[in-house]
Design a protein around this motif. Structure first.
Motif, PDB file in Angstrom:
ATOM      1  N   GLY A  87       3.738 -37.404  19.019  1.00  0.00           N
ATOM      2  CA  GLY A  87       3.067 -36.064  19.119  1.00  0.00           C
ATOM      3  C   GLY A  87       3.679 -35.193  17.952  1.00  0.00           C
ATOM      4  N   VAL A  88       4.453 -35.691  17.076  1.00  0.00           N
ATOM      5  CA  VAL A  88       5.009 -34.691  15.884  1.00  0.00           C
ATOM      6  C   VAL A  88       4.502 -35.316  14.553  1.00  0.00           C
ATOM      7  CG1 VAL A  88       7.034 -34.308  14.741  1.00  0.00           C
ATOM      8  CG2 VAL A  88       7.216 -34.493  17.322  1.00  0.00           C
ATOM      9  N   GLY A  89       3.968 -34.516  13.717  1.00  0.00           N
ATOM     10  CA  GLY A  89       3.492 -34.748  12.373  1.00  0.00           C
ATOM     11  C   GLY A  89       2.035 -34.814  12.415  1.00  0.00           C
ATOM     12  N   ASP A  90       1.624 -34.787  10.917  1.00  0.00           N
ATOM     13  CA  ASP A  90       0.187 -34.649  10.772  1.00  0.00           C
ATOM     14  C   ASP A  90      -0.218 -36.246  10.266  1.00  0.00           C
ATOM     15  OD1 ASP A  90      -2.513 -34.231   9.975  1.00  0.00           O
ATOM     16  OD2 ASP A  90      -1.929 -32.803   8.307  1.00  0.00           O
ATOM     17  N   PRO A  91      -1.214 -36.881  10.943  1.00  0.00           N
ATOM     18  CA  PRO A  91      -1.701 -38.065  10.694  1.00  0.00           C
ATOM     19  C   PRO A  91      -2.333 -38.117   9.295  1.00  0.00           C
ATOM     20  CG  PRO A  91      -2.826 -37.529  12.608  1.00  0.00           C
ATOM     21  CD  PRO A  91      -1.739 -36.276  12.186  1.00  0.00           C
ATOM     22  N   VAL A  92      -3.250 -37.068   8.985  1.00  0.00           N
ATOM     23  CA  VAL A  92      -4.104 -37.080   7.932  1.00  0.00           C
ATOM     24  C   VAL A  92      -3.098 -36.925   6.612  1.00  0.00           C
ATOM     25  CG1 VAL A  92      -5.678 -35.701   6.594  1.00  0.00           C
ATOM     26  CG2 VAL A  92      -5.986 -35.968   9.053  1.00  0.00           C
ATOM     27  N   ALA A  93      -1.900 -36.196   6.695  1.00  0.00           N
ATOM     28  CA  ALA A  93      -0.977 -36.025   5.405  1.00  0.00           C
ATOM     29  C   ALA A  93      -0.257 -37.260   5.232  1.00  0.00           C
ATOM     30  CB  ALA A  93      -0.117 -34.817   6.032  1.00  0.00           C
ATOM     31  N   VAL A  94      -0.073 -38.111   6.242  1.00  0.00           N
ATOM     32  CA  VAL A  94       0.883 -39.300   6.260  1.00  0.00           C
ATOM     33  C   VAL A  94      -0.029 -40.080   5.413  1.00  0.00           C
ATOM     34  CG1 VAL A  94       1.863 -41.234   7.583  1.00  0.00           C
ATOM     35  CG2 VAL A  94       2.371 -38.757   8.196  1.00  0.00           C
ATOM     36  N   ALA A  95      -1.541 -40.266   5.913  1.00  0.00           N
ATOM     37  CA  ALA A  95      -2.285 -41.114   5.298  1.00  0.00           C
ATOM     38  C   ALA A  95      -2.543 -40.788   3.849  1.00  0.00           C
ATOM     39  CB  ALA A  95      -3.509 -41.151   5.900  1.00  0.00           C
ATOM     40  N   ARG A  96      -2.553 -39.579   3.400  1.00  0.00           N
ATOM     41  CA  ARG A  96      -2.619 -39.328   2.025  1.00  0.00           C
ATOM     42  C   ARG A  96      -1.461 -39.554   1.262  1.00  0.00           C
ATOM     43  NH1 ARG A  96      -3.577 -34.518   2.886  1.00  0.00           N
ATOM     44  NH2 ARG A  96      -5.843 -34.483   3.120  1.00  0.00           N
ATOM     45  N   GLN A  97      -0.117 -39.315   1.846  1.00  0.00           N
ATOM     46  CA  GLN A  97       1.142 -39.763   1.018  1.00  0.00           C
ATOM     47  C   GLN A  97       1.234 -40.996   0.792  1.00  0.00           C
ATOM     48  OE1 GLN A  97       4.095 -37.776   3.516  1.00  0.00           O
ATOM     49  NE2 GLN A  97       3.450 -35.731   3.398  1.00  0.00           N
ATOM     50  N   SER A  98       0.579 -42.029   1.702  1.00  0.00           N
ATOM     51  CA  SER A  98       0.898 -43.388   1.530  1.00  0.00           C
ATOM     52  C   SER A  98       0.309 -43.908   0.235  1.00  0.00           C
ATOM     53  CB  SER A  98       0.389 -44.023   3.070  1.00  0.00           C
ATOM     54  OG  SER A  98      -0.933 -43.992   2.959  1.00  0.00           O
ATOM     55  N   ILE A  99      -0.779 -43.292  -0.028  1.00  0.00           N
ATOM     56  CA  ILE A  99      -1.385 -43.672  -1.158  1.00  0.00           C
ATOM     57  C   ILE A  99      -0.712 -43.621  -2.553  1.00  0.00           C
ATOM     58  CG2 ILE A  99      -3.677 -43.811  -2.705  1.00  0.00           C
ATOM     59  CD1 ILE A  99      -3.821 -44.702   0.219  1.00  0.00           C
ATOM     60  N   LEU A 141       0.173 -41.155  15.379  1.00  0.00           N
ATOM     61  CA  LEU A 141       1.447 -40.219  15.963  1.00  0.00           C
ATOM     62  C   LEU A 141       1.268 -39.641  16.869  1.00  0.00           C
ATOM     63  CD1 LEU A 141       1.722 -38.366  12.167  1.00  0.00           C
ATOM     64  CD2 LEU A 141       2.880 -40.437  13.102  1.00  0.00           C
ATOM     65  N   GLN A 142       0.503 -40.092  17.920  1.00  0.00           N
ATOM     66  CA  GLN A 142      -0.023 -39.613  19.392  1.00  0.00           C
ATOM     67  C   GLN A 142       0.628 -40.447  20.324  1.00  0.00           C
ATOM     68  OE1 GLN A 142      -2.622 -38.977  16.998  1.00  0.00           O
ATOM     69  NE2 GLN A 142      -1.711 -36.960  16.770  1.00  0.00           N
ATOM     70  N   ARG A 143       0.512 -41.737  20.284  1.00  0.00           N
ATOM     71  CA  ARG A 143       0.878 -42.573  21.323  1.00  0.00           C
ATOM     72  C   ARG A 143       2.531 -42.774  21.227  1.00  0.00           C
ATOM     73  NH1 ARG A 143       1.641 -48.359  21.521  1.00  0.00           N
ATOM     74  NH2 ARG A 143       0.478 -48.523  19.363  1.00  0.00           N
ATOM     75  N   PRO A 144       3.126 -42.594  22.310  1.00  0.00           N
ATOM     76  CA  PRO A 144       4.388 -42.725  22.472  1.00  0.00           C
ATOM     77  C   PRO A 144       5.009 -44.089  22.141  1.00  0.00           C
ATOM     78  CG  PRO A 144       3.716 -41.842  24.460  1.00  0.00           C
ATOM     79  CD  PRO A 144       2.597 -42.585  23.860  1.00  0.00           C
ATOM     80  N   ASN A 145       5.787 -44.150  20.871  1.00  0.00           N
ATOM     81  CA  ASN A 145       6.504 -45.173  20.350  1.00  0.00           C
ATOM     82  C   ASN A 145       5.770 -45.972  19.499  1.00  0.00           C
ATOM     83  OD1 ASN A 145       9.128 -44.629  21.456  1.00  0.00           O
ATOM     84  ND2 ASN A 145       8.595 -45.495  23.240  1.00  0.00           N
ATOM     85  N   ALA A 146       4.685 -45.616  19.075  1.00  0.00           N
ATOM     86  CA  ALA A 146       3.786 -46.147  18.383  1.00  0.00           C
ATOM     87  C   ALA A 146       4.253 -46.556  16.755  1.00  0.00           C
ATOM     88  CB  ALA A 146       2.276 -45.537  18.307  1.00  0.00           C
ATOM     89  N   VAL A 147       5.085 -45.640  16.303  1.00  0.00           N
ATOM     90  CA  VAL A 147       5.697 -45.776  15.059  1.00  0.00           C
ATOM     91  C   VAL A 147       6.576 -46.630  15.203  1.00  0.00           C
ATOM     92  CG1 VAL A 147       6.821 -44.582  13.087  1.00  0.00           C
ATOM     93  CG2 VAL A 147       5.130 -43.342  14.474  1.00  0.00           C
ATOM     94  N   GLN A 148       7.466 -46.428  16.268  1.00  0.00           N
ATOM     95  CA  GLN A 148       8.614 -47.794  16.263  1.00  0.00           C
ATOM     96  C   GLN A 148       8.045 -48.979  16.753  1.00  0.00           C
ATOM     97  OE1 GLN A 148       8.441 -44.777  17.715  1.00  0.00           O
ATOM     98  NE2 GLN A 148      10.426 -43.780  17.331  1.00  0.00           N
TER      99      GLN A 148
END
Length: 542
Positions: free
Chosen positions: A166-178, A138-145
């Motif tokens: 730069g928006v969002g918590d990567p740890v929370a995203v990883a946990r939710q993905s499971i 969630l840090q690198r520009p346009n990495a999600v896209q």
């Protein structure tokens, strides 16, 4: 990537061939040349020292001095030691007993993690799995896209609840993905994590937090094979800070020296599991240390080529083509030729395919000069023909050829060249169907160096045949024939210069009783196929 290293090592080992005995001086000189080649390839110094010490120790042992061919034993030792520093055995993915299997990717920014995530997910999908990509960078520009685009191309779904940048918590995203994967029945989760331009405490902490949150079954360290010695330093830092189970090499198709690939596995103690050698999503496969060592030593990689062909070729179409070739290529058309070319093009670059063949290292310049667009031009010529013209190129007169050339955007001479080559291919198929063998291959009927004698079909000129016959008229120089003549079995048969037997069950090739082209010398006529092989071929004709 390993071209320069391969050239230098193979040239060094080639100098040993032909020597019946290797002295300590020979071994030292060879080891020194290999040492310089490895250092020039940017292999880590500790790895080079261990490698050279192992070669010297084994080369001075009994396995070389007691060998009938010492040079081949040294090559065998170098090959085995290369396999050892590349990781030894092929390491496969570990899957969780209870899905989903969680795979976490880590590495520096620019190493190709996001592209690699798409390639890995596509490869897993091809293996029959249902992978899910997770956008935790969630840090690198346009990495999600970027991950969403890569996932779409690979035909894999992407879990991206946060926009990134730069928006969002990567740890929370990883946990939710499971939880999302369990709910939607995905059996594999591939988590793409953030990287940095250099190693820093924040990146390490974030990667460690994600690992603690999802407890991955595999943590793969993605390393750019082109960055040289720094790859070893980075790998060691990630091993100490986060820990990982295996290494994935990217950009193996680059022109760098490749020392990272020969260093990472030995320095970190973690095996190289996958390798990416191109920009396409399909340019990705399991890393086999033995096959890579074989490539470095110029011995090719036939197993990978065969596996690639099995995945690409249409088995039913290949069977039909083999049957047509067995019948002598009588109904082989340009349409069939086009289908075969399209199958080969699916395998990838022609130069890459040829590079997998043994002994092609000496022809590297010619192979690199091959332009894949030449194949596309041939396909364009065939596609510019009508169905009737593809079925029977003999109807191609001047005006038709001119029309085809304009349609394909080529010259008339290129059309003529294709038609001529196809005609030669048909002739070769007919010769194979009659049992005459392949032209130009020694030791086979009807070929130079074989029983057929002369080039271009195996028949001698009348002058030579006449002289040969006169010289042998009185008494054969063949001991087996003389024995037959003594028993009275030579009269009237082909061995005695009489008429050839009519083709039948004992003459599956229809060439006159012996399976050899008519018109050969009487020496050649003494050779017969074994009864079992004759019976087998006779059944095949029926």
């Amino acid at each position: 990537m390993f071209d320069t290293l391969s050239d230098r090592i193979t040239a060094t080992l080639k100098s040993l061939r032909g020597k019946g005995r290797l002295s300590d001086t020979d071994i030292d000189a060879t080891a020194q040349e290999i040492r310089v080649a490895l250092l020039d390839a940017d292999v880590a110094l500790p790895v080079v020292r261990d490698f050279i010490a192992a070669i010297k120790e084994r080369a001075r042992g009994t396995e070389v001095h007691a060998a009938l061919n010492p040079a081949q034993q040294v090559i065998k030792i170098v090959n085995e030691e290369l396999i050892a520093i590349l990781g030894g055995e092929t390491r496969r993915l570990r899957f969780a007993k209870t899905p989903p299997t969680v795979i976490m990717l880590a590495g520096l920014q620019g190493s190709g993690k996001t592209s690699l995530a798409g390639k890995l997910a596509g490869w897993l999908r091809g293996q029959g799995h249902q992978p899910l990509l997770v956008a935790a960078d969630l840090q690198r520009p346009n990495a999600v896209q970027q991950l969403q685009i890569v996932g779409e191309r690979a035909g894999v779904n992407v879990f991206a609840p946060e926009p990134g940048n730069g928006v969002g918590d990567p740890v929370a995203v990883a946990r939710q993905s499971i939880s999302h994967a369990r709910e939607k029945l995905y059996d594999i989760v591939v988590i793409d994590t953030a990287g940095r331009l250099g190693i820093d405490a924040e990146m390490m902490q974030q990667a460690a937090d994600i690992r603690a949150a999802v407890d991955p079954d595999e943590v793969l360290f993605v390393v750019d094979a082109m960055i040289g010695q720094d790859a070893v330093t980075t790998a060691q830092a990630f091993l100490d800070g986060v820990g990982f189970d295996g290494v994935v090499l990217t950009k193996l198709d680059g022109d760098a020296r490749g020392g990272a690939a020969l260093s990472v596995a030995r320095v970190t103690g973690r095996p190289i599991m996958f390798a990416s050698n191109g920009e396409k999503l399909t340019d990705f496969d399991i890393f086999h240390p033995d096959r890579m060592a074989s490539r470095i030593l110029g011995m090719g990689d036939m197993l990978s080529l065969i596996e690639q062909a099995e995945r690409t070729f249409d088995a039913e179409q290949a069977t039909k083509m083999a049957e047509r070739m067995r019948r002598g290529g009588k109904d082989l058309t340009l349409e069939d030729f086009l289908h075969q070319m399209e199958q080969v093009r699916k395998l990838g670059s022609i130069s890459k395919l040829l590079g997998m063949l043994p002994g092609m290292g000496e022809m590297r310049e010619q192979i690199n000069a091959i332009d894949d667009r030449d194949v596309d031009r041939v396909a364009a010529i065939i596609k510019s023909m009508t169905p009737a013209e593809r079925d029977d190129p003999r109807i191609l007169n001047g005006s038709r050829r001119s029309r085809i050339a304009r349609g394909a955007g080529v010259t008339v001479s290129e059309v003529n060249g294709l038609v001529e080559r196809f005609s030669e291919a048909q002739k070769m198929m007919r010769q194979m169907g009659r049992g005459g063998g392949l032209p130009g291959m020694p030791g086979l009927p009807g070929m130079p160096g074989g029983f057929g004698g002369g080039p271009g079909g195996g028949k001698r000129s009348k002058g030579k045949a006449g002289k040969k016959g006169k010289a042998k008229a009185g008494r054969s120089g063949n001991p087996a024939k003389r024995a037959l003549e003594a028993q009275g079995r030579g009269a009237g048969g082909p061995a005695a210069g009489g008429a050839s037997a009519a083709p039948g069950a004992t003459d599956p090739f229809g060439l006159g009783g012996t399976g050899l082209p008519a018109g050969d010398s009487d020496d050649a006529q003494d050779y017969e196929l074994p009864k079992e092989l004759r019976d087998l071929l006779a059944k095949g004709d029926r």
